[in-house]
Design a protein around this motif. Sequence first.
Motif, PDB file in Angstrom:
ATOM      1  N   GLN A 151      47.041  13.673 -80.297  1.00  0.00           N
ATOM      2  CA  GLN A 151      45.606  13.796 -80.572  1.00  0.00           C
ATOM      3  C   GLN A 151      45.312  13.708 -82.066  1.00  0.00           C
ATOM      4  O   GLN A 151      44.151  13.691 -82.467  1.00  0.00           O
ATOM      5  CB  GLN A 151      45.054  15.089 -79.978  1.00  0.00           C
ATOM      6  CG  GLN A 151      44.943  15.025 -78.451  1.00  0.00           C
ATOM      7  CD  GLN A 151      43.980  16.053 -77.884  1.00  0.00           C
ATOM      8  OE1 GLN A 151      44.377  17.147 -77.514  1.00  0.00           O
ATOM      9  NE2 GLN A 151      42.711  15.693 -77.816  1.00  0.00           N
ATOM     10  N   ARG A 198      35.551  16.153 -82.761  1.00  0.00           N
ATOM     11  CA  ARG A 198      36.500  16.580 -81.738  1.00  0.00           C
ATOM     12  C   ARG A 198      36.316  15.744 -80.483  1.00  0.00           C
ATOM     13  O   ARG A 198      35.221  15.688 -79.918  1.00  0.00           O
ATOM     14  CB  ARG A 198      36.304  18.065 -81.418  1.00  0.00           C
ATOM     15  CG  ARG A 198      37.315  18.600 -80.440  1.00  0.00           C
ATOM     16  CD  ARG A 198      37.237  20.106 -80.330  1.00  0.00           C
ATOM     17  NE  ARG A 198      38.374  20.606 -79.561  1.00  0.00           N
ATOM     18  CZ  ARG A 198      38.870  21.834 -79.666  1.00  0.00           C
ATOM     19  NH1 ARG A 198      38.335  22.683 -80.519  1.00  0.00           N
ATOM     20  NH2 ARG A 198      39.892  22.209 -78.931  1.00  0.00           N
ATOM     21  N   HIS A 199      37.381  15.087 -80.027  1.00  0.00           N
ATOM     22  CA  HIS A 199      37.334  14.256 -78.827  1.00  0.00           C
ATOM     23  C   HIS A 199      38.077  14.964 -77.695  1.00  0.00           C
ATOM     24  O   HIS A 199      39.265  14.766 -77.477  1.00  0.00           O
ATOM     25  CB  HIS A 199      37.944  12.882 -79.105  1.00  0.00           C
ATOM     26  CG  HIS A 199      37.095  12.036 -80.006  1.00  0.00           C
ATOM     27  ND1 HIS A 199      35.976  11.382 -79.572  1.00  0.00           N
ATOM     28  CD2 HIS A 199      37.201  11.764 -81.328  1.00  0.00           C
ATOM     29  CE1 HIS A 199      35.410  10.720 -80.579  1.00  0.00           C
ATOM     30  NE2 HIS A 199      36.146  10.943 -81.664  1.00  0.00           N
ATOM     31  N   ASP A 200      37.335  15.793 -76.987  1.00  0.00           N
ATOM     32  CA  ASP A 200      37.851  16.567 -75.874  1.00  0.00           C
ATOM     33  C   ASP A 200      36.774  16.646 -74.792  1.00  0.00           C
ATOM     34  O   ASP A 200      35.601  16.331 -75.056  1.00  0.00           O
ATOM     35  CB  ASP A 200      38.210  17.992 -76.345  1.00  0.00           C
ATOM     36  CG  ASP A 200      39.607  18.101 -76.926  1.00  0.00           C
ATOM     37  OD1 ASP A 200      40.517  17.429 -76.386  1.00  0.00           O
ATOM     38  OD2 ASP A 200      39.792  18.841 -77.902  1.00  0.00           O
ATOM     39  N   PRO A 201      37.132  17.095 -73.595  1.00  0.00           N
ATOM     40  CA  PRO A 201      36.105  17.350 -72.585  1.00  0.00           C
ATOM     41  C   PRO A 201      35.061  18.336 -73.112  1.00  0.00           C
ATOM     42  O   PRO A 201      35.363  19.192 -73.958  1.00  0.00           O
ATOM     43  CB  PRO A 201      36.898  17.947 -71.416  1.00  0.00           C
ATOM     44  CG  PRO A 201      38.275  17.402 -71.583  1.00  0.00           C
ATOM     45  CD  PRO A 201      38.493  17.308 -73.067  1.00  0.00           C
ATOM     46  N   HIS A 218      40.521  13.015 -84.855  1.00  0.00           N
ATOM     47  CA  HIS A 218      41.004  13.657 -83.634  1.00  0.00           C
ATOM     48  C   HIS A 218      40.727  12.703 -82.480  1.00  0.00           C
ATOM     49  O   HIS A 218      39.658  12.101 -82.410  1.00  0.00           O
ATOM     50  CB  HIS A 218      40.269  14.986 -83.434  1.00  0.00           C
ATOM     51  CG  HIS A 218      40.739  15.787 -82.266  1.00  0.00           C
ATOM     52  ND1 HIS A 218      40.064  15.817 -81.063  1.00  0.00           N
ATOM     53  CD2 HIS A 218      41.819  16.604 -82.111  1.00  0.00           C
ATOM     54  CE1 HIS A 218      40.702  16.619 -80.225  1.00  0.00           C
ATOM     55  NE2 HIS A 218      41.767  17.105 -80.828  1.00  0.00           N
ATOM     56  N   PHE A 219      41.697  12.552 -81.575  1.00  0.00           N
ATOM     57  CA  PHE A 219      41.609  11.537 -80.530  1.00  0.00           C
ATOM     58  C   PHE A 219      41.676  12.158 -79.134  1.00  0.00           C
ATOM     59  O   PHE A 219      42.175  13.275 -78.956  1.00  0.00           O
ATOM     60  CB  PHE A 219      42.750  10.521 -80.694  1.00  0.00           C
ATOM     61  CG  PHE A 219      42.748   9.837 -82.034  1.00  0.00           C
ATOM     62  CD1 PHE A 219      41.948   8.729 -82.269  1.00  0.00           C
ATOM     63  CD2 PHE A 219      43.523  10.327 -83.085  1.00  0.00           C
ATOM     64  CE1 PHE A 219      41.928   8.115 -83.517  1.00  0.00           C
ATOM     65  CE2 PHE A 219      43.518   9.719 -84.327  1.00  0.00           C
ATOM     66  CZ  PHE A 219      42.712   8.604 -84.543  1.00  0.00           C
ATOM     67  N   HIS A 220      41.185  11.410 -78.164  1.00  0.00           N
ATOM     68  CA  HIS A 220      41.277  11.842 -76.779  1.00  0.00           C
ATOM     69  C   HIS A 220      42.740  11.986 -76.375  1.00  0.00           C
ATOM     70  O   HIS A 220      43.597  11.207 -76.792  1.00  0.00           O
ATOM     71  CB  HIS A 220      40.592  10.833 -75.856  1.00  0.00           C
ATOM     72  CG  HIS A 220      39.103  10.807 -75.982  1.00  0.00           C
ATOM     73  ND1 HIS A 220      38.296  11.796 -75.476  1.00  0.00           N
ATOM     74  CD2 HIS A 220      38.268   9.906 -76.574  1.00  0.00           C
ATOM     75  CE1 HIS A 220      37.026  11.510 -75.742  1.00  0.00           C
ATOM     76  NE2 HIS A 220      36.982  10.379 -76.401  1.00  0.00           N
ATOM     77  N   ARG A 221      43.002  12.979 -75.551  1.00  0.00           N
ATOM     78  CA  ARG A 221      44.350  13.163 -75.024  1.00  0.00           C
ATOM     79  C   ARG A 221      44.659  12.045 -74.033  1.00  0.00           C
ATOM     80  O   ARG A 221      43.943  11.849 -73.048  1.00  0.00           O
ATOM     81  CB  ARG A 221      44.462  14.524 -74.341  1.00  0.00           C
ATOM     82  CG  ARG A 221      45.837  14.810 -73.757  1.00  0.00           C
ATOM     83  CD  ARG A 221      45.821  16.158 -73.067  1.00  0.00           C
ATOM     84  NE  ARG A 221      45.707  17.238 -74.036  1.00  0.00           N
ATOM     85  CZ  ARG A 221      46.750  17.852 -74.601  1.00  0.00           C
ATOM     86  NH1 ARG A 221      47.976  17.483 -74.284  1.00  0.00           N
ATOM     87  NH2 ARG A 221      46.568  18.822 -75.463  1.00  0.00           N
ATOM     88  N   ALA A 222      45.746  11.326 -74.295  1.00  0.00           N
ATOM     89  CA  ALA A 222      46.101  10.179 -73.453  1.00  0.00           C
ATOM     90  C   ALA A 222      47.101  10.542 -72.366  1.00  0.00           C
ATOM     91  O   ALA A 222      47.275   9.799 -71.402  1.00  0.00           O
ATOM     92  CB  ALA A 222      46.683   9.055 -74.313  1.00  0.00           C
ATOM     93  N   LYS A 276      47.994  17.603 -70.343  1.00  0.00           N
ATOM     94  CA  LYS A 276      46.789  18.416 -70.450  1.00  0.00           C
ATOM     95  C   LYS A 276      47.017  19.564 -71.412  1.00  0.00           C
ATOM     96  O   LYS A 276      48.148  19.959 -71.684  1.00  0.00           O
ATOM     97  CB  LYS A 276      46.376  18.958 -69.079  1.00  0.00           C
ATOM     98  CG  LYS A 276      47.412  19.856 -68.423  1.00  0.00           C
ATOM     99  CD  LYS A 276      46.931  20.321 -67.050  1.00  0.00           C
ATOM    100  CE  LYS A 276      47.963  21.231 -66.385  1.00  0.00           C
ATOM    101  NZ  LYS A 276      47.512  21.708 -65.068  1.00  0.00           N
ATOM    102  N   SER A 277      45.908  20.106 -71.931  1.00  0.00           N
ATOM    103  CA  SER A 277      45.983  21.181 -72.897  1.00  0.00           C
ATOM    104  C   SER A 277      46.621  22.423 -72.293  1.00  0.00           C
ATOM    105  O   SER A 277      46.400  22.756 -71.138  1.00  0.00           O
ATOM    106  CB  SER A 277      44.574  21.530 -73.404  1.00  0.00           C
ATOM    107  OG  SER A 277      44.601  22.712 -74.167  1.00  0.00           O
TER     108      SER A 277
END
Length: 262
Positions: free
Chosen positions: A103, A130-133, A204-208, A211-212
Motif C-alpha cells: 500500500q 488514503r485509498h481504503d474502503p 497510499h494505494f489500494h490493497r491489491a 486484507k487488513s
Amino acid sequence: MSNKQMPGISVFFPAYNDAGTITSMVITSLLTLRELTDDYEVIVINDGSQDHTAQVLDELARVYPDELRIVHHKQNRGYGGALRSGFSVASKEWIFYTDGDAQYDPRELKDLALLANDEVDFINGWKIERHDPLHRIIIGRIYQYIIKFAFGLKLRDVDCDFRLMRGKVFDEVHLSADSGVICVELMKKVQDAGFRLAETPVHHFHRAYGKSQFFNFSRLARVARDLTKLWWQLVIKKEHLQTPETDQTVPPTSNAANSSTT
C-alpha cells in the motif's frame, strides 16, 4: 542527501499473508537502495503467515543471498511483535520500514532520504490521500483525532507506516506492544525523548492482495483496551520517563546468513 551519499540503511518489511505482494516490495526496495547507498540490507519478518509467504521469501533469499535476510516467526506475534523483531535485527545506521502489503511504494524512500541530515533523527511519512474502503477511512480519521489528542502527539499522521529513523533511536526507545498500537507507542516515546522529527508526504494505494489485520470491527475492542493501557502507562504514569526501560524485543534464536526462525 545526494545520490550514493546516504549512510547504511536497513529496510525491513513485516509480512503476514503477503505472498502476492512481498516479491515486488523486496525487489523494488533493492533497486531503490542501490541508488542511495552501497551499504544496505533488506529484511523481511514473516510473522507466522498461513499462505505461501514463507516459500516465496525463501526463494527470494536464494536469489539475493547477499542482500536479503528472512526472519520466520513460527507463530504470529502480532504487528507490534513483527516490528520489534525487525528493529532488533536491523544492523545499519538508518532503519526504514513499511508494510509488505504494497500500500506504499518503496521507491518513495528516496523522498525520506532527502531529509536525512545531521539535524534530523526520524522522518515520518504522511498519506497524501488514503485509498481504503470507506469504513476504514472513517475509522482511521476518528482514530487519528483521538490518538493525537489523548497522547499529545504533534505529528501529522500517526498511523502512516512509512518511516526512516536512526538506529540510535532504539538506544533510548524500547517498545513492548504486540498489537498495532505499537505505532502510537513508538511515536509517543520518540517525541518525548526529544528526537528531531521531520515529515514528508507519501502516496497510499489500494490493497491489491489480502486484507487488513488492524482496522476491522472485530478488533476495535482490543485496540481500545490496548490504547487505554498504553495511555495510562505513557500519559498518566509516564513510566518511560521515570525509570530505565527494559527492551522486551526477543531476537531470533538462530541467525543464518539470510534466514532465521524463531
